[in-house]
Design a protein around this motif. Structure first.
Motif, short mmCIF file in Angstrom:
data_model
loop_
_atom_site.label_atom_id
_atom_site.label_comp_id
_atom_site.label_asym_id
_atom_site.label_seq_id
_atom_site.Cartn_x
_atom_site.Cartn_y
_atom_site.Cartn_z
N UNK A 1 0.48 38.01 -1.21
CA UNK A 1 -0.14 39.00 -2.08
C UNK A 1 0.49 39.08 -3.47
N UNK A 2 1.44 38.21 -3.77
CA UNK A 2 2.14 38.30 -5.05
C UNK A 2 1.20 38.17 -6.24
N UNK A 3 0.26 37.23 -6.18
CA UNK A 3 -0.65 37.03 -7.31
C UNK A 3 -1.52 38.27 -7.54
N UNK A 4 -1.92 38.94 -6.48
CA UNK A 4 -2.69 40.17 -6.64
C UNK A 4 -1.83 41.27 -7.24
N UNK A 5 -0.57 41.34 -6.83
CA UNK A 5 0.34 42.34 -7.37
C UNK A 5 0.52 42.15 -8.88
N UNK A 6 0.51 40.92 -9.33
CA UNK A 6 0.74 40.62 -10.74
C UNK A 6 -0.55 40.61 -11.55
N UNK B 1 -6.91 47.06 -2.95
CA UNK B 1 -6.93 47.51 -4.35
C UNK B 1 -5.53 47.45 -4.94
N UNK B 2 -5.46 47.09 -6.19
CA UNK B 2 -4.21 47.15 -6.94
C UNK B 2 -4.34 48.28 -7.96
N UNK B 3 -3.37 49.19 -7.99
CA UNK B 3 -3.52 50.44 -8.74
C UNK B 3 -2.34 50.64 -9.68
N UNK B 4 -2.66 50.95 -10.94
CA UNK B 4 -1.66 51.31 -11.94
C UNK B 4 -1.52 52.84 -11.91
#
Length: 538
Positions: free
Chosen positions: A366-371, A422-425
């Motif tokens: 999941x690293x690429x999604x995190x970035x 989902x990736x959330x800021x």
């Protein structure tokens, strides 16, 4: 128009057929009887062949085949056409077809319900009635025959539809219940928490506590009360990670599920990854505004649940029954589903978090999604509009009622995203009024009598996050595995499999080939899983 087959017509036909053969003159009474028998034989033979074809078509419909047209009367049109080909047409068949078409082109609802209810229930019953009609009358009323066969077809069609509805309803009930094995696991873990000090050990251990707020780690949040589902989600993500030591899982659950959830991860650590388990009752919010915001959402969900169940339905008992079934879905009024809107309050020390639903299996790092660069937006999701692209899944119009003028400012053709991956800021979220907007729409839907959307947690999120969603590559989220079996190549290509839909992988109604992808992340030798029969599915 009424059409009859008479003895005279039948006798004339017999004379044409038998002309080459010399006949011994018979008394008039015997000639009439012979003609009557010939007429009856011809009609019974034709109707029997047609009914047999009808029976074959009905069996095909019951088996789910699509041999007949969409209308119920289409099967008999096709059947009678084949009958003409088999028997070469003839006056009787042509006249019957005229009568049939004159009725088949009308709405089925025009038939008297009493006639439909009195229609034969089987082929044998139909043939018995036809035999009685032929024995009692010198002439056969083709209009009565057409009506009787149409009524029988409609009655059979209703029975097939009723059986399908019952099957779907039973499947729906199966998707709502908690399997005995999962219930057993929850009780066993709660008991272990009471008698085993290891099950009560801190999660995470004190030496790993500093990693909970470390910005260099990949922080993954799960908001769930399902122990078994959370176990698979965490295990699959850790197993698929290139560097599991970077992963930090934050599991948020309710008070009733906290003890078994804590017990499981205390006895089954995901090392070298870190897992934190916190119940809603354990959050120590110092900010009064945060507490007030969370309580407003809780109050609104509870009020919506109460009014949804007791709201008067003007559409009759069918609408009330539909609402009752809809309200019985676990996701409809699950408080944890709605509290995802409070991630900034849950994790005030974090700037970014990856949100996973509990019914997922992670298959890639999941690293690429995190970035992923969110380009100033709050949330990244698969399915969001990419500017002139085609919607991957559903649109806003599939979730919201745009016939109500209250829904404005968005378009029904906009591509809809979904929860699941989902990736959330969180920092960007805190600078917006997303949470307040979400609560506003929850209240508006309740006050409208739930006309804006069927009660669910996603529609208000679509409105609240509108204009703040960054599109993410489709490979990160393959959803709908609780509805269908996707192409195997698509499964292998996807990073996260989402079992959204009624056929959850921990239920017996799950698709067997997809359930194995989920079960692969459970240890078959685990004493808890074996003792409760969870791994017997394998």
């Amino acid at each position: 128009m009424r059409v009859y087959i008479t003895a005279t017509a039948a006798a004339a036909d017999d004379d044409v057929v038998m002309k080459p053969m010399p006949k011994v003159p018979q008394p008039p009474q015997q000639q009439q009887q012979a003609a009557r028998r010939g007429c009856r034989s011809a009609v019974v033979t034709g109707l029997l062949a047609g009914v047999l074809l009808f029976r074959a078509a009905l069996l095909a419909v019951e088996a789910g085949a699509s041999l007949c047209p969409s209308s119920a009367t289409g099967c008999l049109d096709w059947r009678a056409g084949l009958g003409r080909w088999l028997y070469g047409g003839g006056d009787a068949m042509e006249e019957f077809m005229k009568e049939w078409r004159s009725y088949s082109h009308r709405e089925a609802t025009l038939l008297d319900p009493v006639v439909v209810e009195a229609a034969p229930d089987s082929l044998d019953a139909l043939m018995a009635e036809m035999g009685a009609m032929l024995a009692s009358y010198d002439r056969l009323d083709m209009e009565a025959v057409a009506i009787k066969m149409m009524a029988m077809l409609l009655k059979m069609d209703r029975k097939v539809k009723s059986s399908r509805v019952r099957a779907l309803f039973n499947r729906h009930l199966a998707s709502l219940g908690i399997p005995k094995s999962v219930h057993c696991l929850t009780l066993r873990l709660a008991e272990e928490f009471a008698v085993n000090s290891a099950a009560r050990s801190p999660v995470p251990p004190p030496e790993d506590a500093p990693r909970l707020a470390d910005a260099s780690r990949l922080h993954v949040a799960l908001v769930t009360d399902n122990v078994l589902a959370a176990a698979v989600a965490v295990a699959s993500a850790a197993r698929s990670a290139a560097d599991p030591s970077r992963l930090v899982f934050h599991v948020v659950t309710d008070k009733k599920s906290y003890v078994p959830m804590h017990s499981w991860f205390a006895l089954h650590p995901a090392s070298p990854a870190v897992v934190e388990v916190r119940g809603l009752h354990q959050f120590d919010w110092r900010d009064a505004a945060a507490v007030a915001s969370v309580m407003r959402t809780v109050d609104e969900v509870q009020r919506s649940s109460l009014e949804y169940h007791h709201r008067r339905c003007d559409d009759g008992s069918a609408e009330r029954e539909r609402r009752r079934i809809e309200a019985s879905k676990p996701s409809t009024f699950s408080l944890l589903k709605y509290l995802k809107i409070h991630l900034p309050e849950f994790f005030p020390e974090l700037g970014r978090v990856m949100l996973l639903d509990d019914d997922v299996v992670v298959r890639k790092d999941l690293t690429a999604l995190w970035e992923q660069d969110l380009d100033g937006n709050v949330i990244g999701a698969v399915g969001a509009h990419e500017g002139g692209g085609v919607c991957i899944d559903r649109t806003f119009g599939d979730h919201l009622n745009f016939s109500d003028p209250t829904v404005s400012g968005v378009h029904s053709s906009q591509c809809a995203w979904s929860w699941g991956v989902n990736i959330i800021d969180l920092d960007a979220w805190r600078r917006t009024n997303v949470t307040q907007t979400y609560q506003f729409w929850l209240q508006k839907n309740r006050e409208s009598g739930f006309r804006l959307w069927e009660m669910a947690s996603l529609p208000p999120a679509l409105l609240a996050f509108d204009g703040r969603v960054q599109a993410v590559e489709p490979l990160w989220h393959l959803q709908g595995l609780g509805w269908r079996v996707p192409d195997p190549e698509l499964v292998n290509f996807s990073a996260v499999l989402h079992f959204s839909g009624p056929r959850k992988p921990w239920l017996e109604v799950a698709f067997p080939e997809l359930r194995q992808l989920w079960l692969a992340h459970l240890n078959a030798s685990d004493s808890f899983l074996q003792g409760c029969g969870v791994v017997e599915w394998q």
